[in-house]
Each structure stands twice: as C-alpha cells, then as structure tokens.
Design an enzyme around this catalytic site. Structure first.
Site, short mmCIF file in Angstrom:
data_model
loop_
_atom_site.label_atom_id
_atom_site.label_comp_id
_atom_site.label_asym_id
_atom_site.label_seq_id
_atom_site.Cartn_x
_atom_site.Cartn_y
_atom_site.Cartn_z
N HIS A 55 49.54 34.84 71.93
CA HIS A 55 50.83 35.33 72.42
C HIS A 55 50.66 36.08 73.76
O HIS A 55 51.38 35.82 74.72
CB HIS A 55 51.47 36.24 71.37
N GLU A 56 49.71 37.00 73.80
CA GLU A 56 49.52 37.83 75.00
C GLU A 56 49.04 36.99 76.19
O GLU A 56 49.53 37.15 77.31
CB GLU A 56 48.53 38.96 74.73
N HIS A 92 51.76 35.05 77.90
CA HIS A 92 52.54 35.80 78.90
C HIS A 92 51.92 35.63 80.29
O HIS A 92 52.63 35.54 81.29
CB HIS A 92 52.57 37.30 78.55
N GLU A 144 59.54 36.45 75.34
CA GLU A 144 58.83 36.74 74.09
C GLU A 144 58.77 35.50 73.19
O GLU A 144 57.73 35.17 72.62
CB GLU A 144 59.51 37.88 73.32
ZN LIG Z 1 55.02 39.67 74.07
#
Ligand SMILES: [Zn+2]
Length: 276
Positions: free
Chosen positions: A149-150, A153, A207
C-alpha cells in the site's frame, strides 16, 4: 560630502537588492524550466494522470525528507534482530516488484523503534516502518499488505499529484534547486505533503488506488493476496472508534474498504498464480 556618501550607499544597497532579486528570480526561472509536462498512467490501475515533477525531482524531494527523518531518529534506528530481518525480507520483495514500474527509484527501508502503528514511503522509494505496526501486521503477508500500500503511493506519484493540486510544484522545484525563494511556511507545507507521517492524509481516491496497486504488488511479490483481506478485517476490529494510522486513513467506511479489496482479489490471485 556626507550627502554624496549616503546617496552612494543608497545606490549601492539598491544594486545589491536588485542583484538579490535577480538571483531569486533566476532560481525560480531555472526551477520552472526544469519542469516538464508529464502525461502518464498509474501502474496497475492505468489511470491517466498529469504530474509535472520528474522521477528524479521526486527522488530528490523524498531523499531530503528521508535524511531529515533519519537524523531526527538516529538513536531509534534498528539495524539487527528478527524485526529488522522481517522488515528487510518483505521490503526487498515488494521493492523488486515496484522497481518494474519505477526502475529509476532507489529503494531503501528503515525500521524505527516507535510505539506507533505506522509506515510510509516517501516519493522516490525511501520507506520508514515503525516497530509499533509489527504486532498488527502479525506476519510477512500482513506486513506485505502495508508495504504494498505505502509503496503504491510512491509509484503512483500521489505526493507529486497533491503538490500539483495545491499549486506548489514551482515551490517544490525551487526547493530542489537549492531552497531559494521559498518561505518557511511553503517549506513546511511541502514537507507535510511528502511524508504521510507528517499528518496530511492522501485523498480518498488515492487511498483506494494504493489499496488496489498494493494488493497486486503483494501478489506479484509472492504473498497470498487473500491474507490482505484478513489483515484489513483485523485492522477494522483493532481501530474501531480510534484515530487511525496512515495506512487506514481517510476511508468512508472500513467495511466498504474490505469489500473493494475483495473485488480486486480475482485480479490479484491471477497475478499470484502467474508470478515468475
Ligand atoms: Zn495510504
């Protein structure tokens, strides 16, 4: 005589003042000239996006922020032991996958002793993990969910998009060019936009996109994507009614999030089955 002297001083200070203004203007112009228009697509989700800061500029911004973070936390950096080994083991696999989308990024992970459930990835590939997240991630697949997830980004250039949306691209370019012509307020603002740890959440759609890309990344990295669903359900229970950390931030409803992740599961499972 004195009046001539003072007149000369005035001329001199005006000249110096103009020279300074010229230097500042030059820095801005150079910064602007270094900016290009990039029309590109996000990895995995194929969303057309417009980002002006180049990969190299994003790396430079991220590296500056990373250096600052490491300096501030020098005494808390962990460089041995089983937690260190786990974070490096999982990060290496996620980084290898993310590198296919961003070959120019230079990845590095640092584990910091902090009793806070958080992790983030700066533009350009510098990752920070706090020890406080490890009891929640519980196993390698849980940690791969968070790191996927990170890292998403960063590869989807979400921070650069936010900088662009806030009309701060030229300020960011000026910081890269040497920090001239930037007010302290602008500097703090850019800094806040870079690191999720600094507080400003990404947008809801970013997100969600990071969840989607991250799920595919973990699958490509050899982690069963169904473990991500188990992880998000665990987080849902753990943070009900509490201030959520970055990786849980800005979601309309956790139940909705789990549903969406389940919706991407067939795609991720195909990747998991087909990985090379
Ligand atoms: Zn996030």
């Amino acid at each position: 005589m004195t009046s001539i002297m003072s007149a000369m001083k005035t001329v001199l200070s005006l000249t110096v003042g103009r020279a300074l203004v010229a230097v500042v203007l030059a820095a801005i112009v150079v910064g602007v000239l270094l900016l290009n228009d990039h029309r590109q697509k996000t990895p995995v989700t194929d969303r057309a996006q417009h980002v002006t800061l180049t990969d190299a500029q994003q790396m430079q911004l991220g590296s500056q922020e990373y250096t600052k973070t490491l300096r501030q936390n020098r005494a808390r950096i962990i460089s041995s032991g089983s937690q260190y080994a786990e974070v490096n083991r999982v990060a290496r696999r996620i980084e290898a996958v993310a590198s296919r989308d961003k070959p120019s990024f230079v990845w590095k992970v640092t584990l910091i002793r902090k009793n806070e459930a958080n992790a983030y990835c700066l533009p350009g590939g510098k990752i920070v993990v706090y020890t406080g997240i490890l009891p929640l991630t519980r196993n390698d697949a849980g940690l791969a969910t968070v790191l996927g997830h990170e890292v998403a980004h960063a590869t989807a250039e979400h921070a650069a998009e936010r900088i662009e949306r806030e009309h701060l691209t030229k300020v960011a370019a000026a910081i890269i060019a040497g920090g001239i012509a930037v007010t302290p307020g602008q500097f703090v603002r850019i800094s806040a936009l870079l690191g999720a740890a600094a507080g400003l959440p990404f947008s809801r759609s970013q997100e969600s996109e990071a969840d989607h890309i991250g799920l595919v990344y973990m699958a490509r990295g050899g982690y069963d994507p169904r473990q991500a669903v188990a992880f998000w359900k665990r987080m849902q229970r753990a943070f009900k009614g509490h201030e959520p950390p970055e990786f849980l931030s800005d979601h309309p409803s956790d139940a909705h999030r789990v549903q969406r992740v389940e919706g991407w599961l067939p795609e991720a499972e195909r990747e998991y089955g087909n990985r090379t």
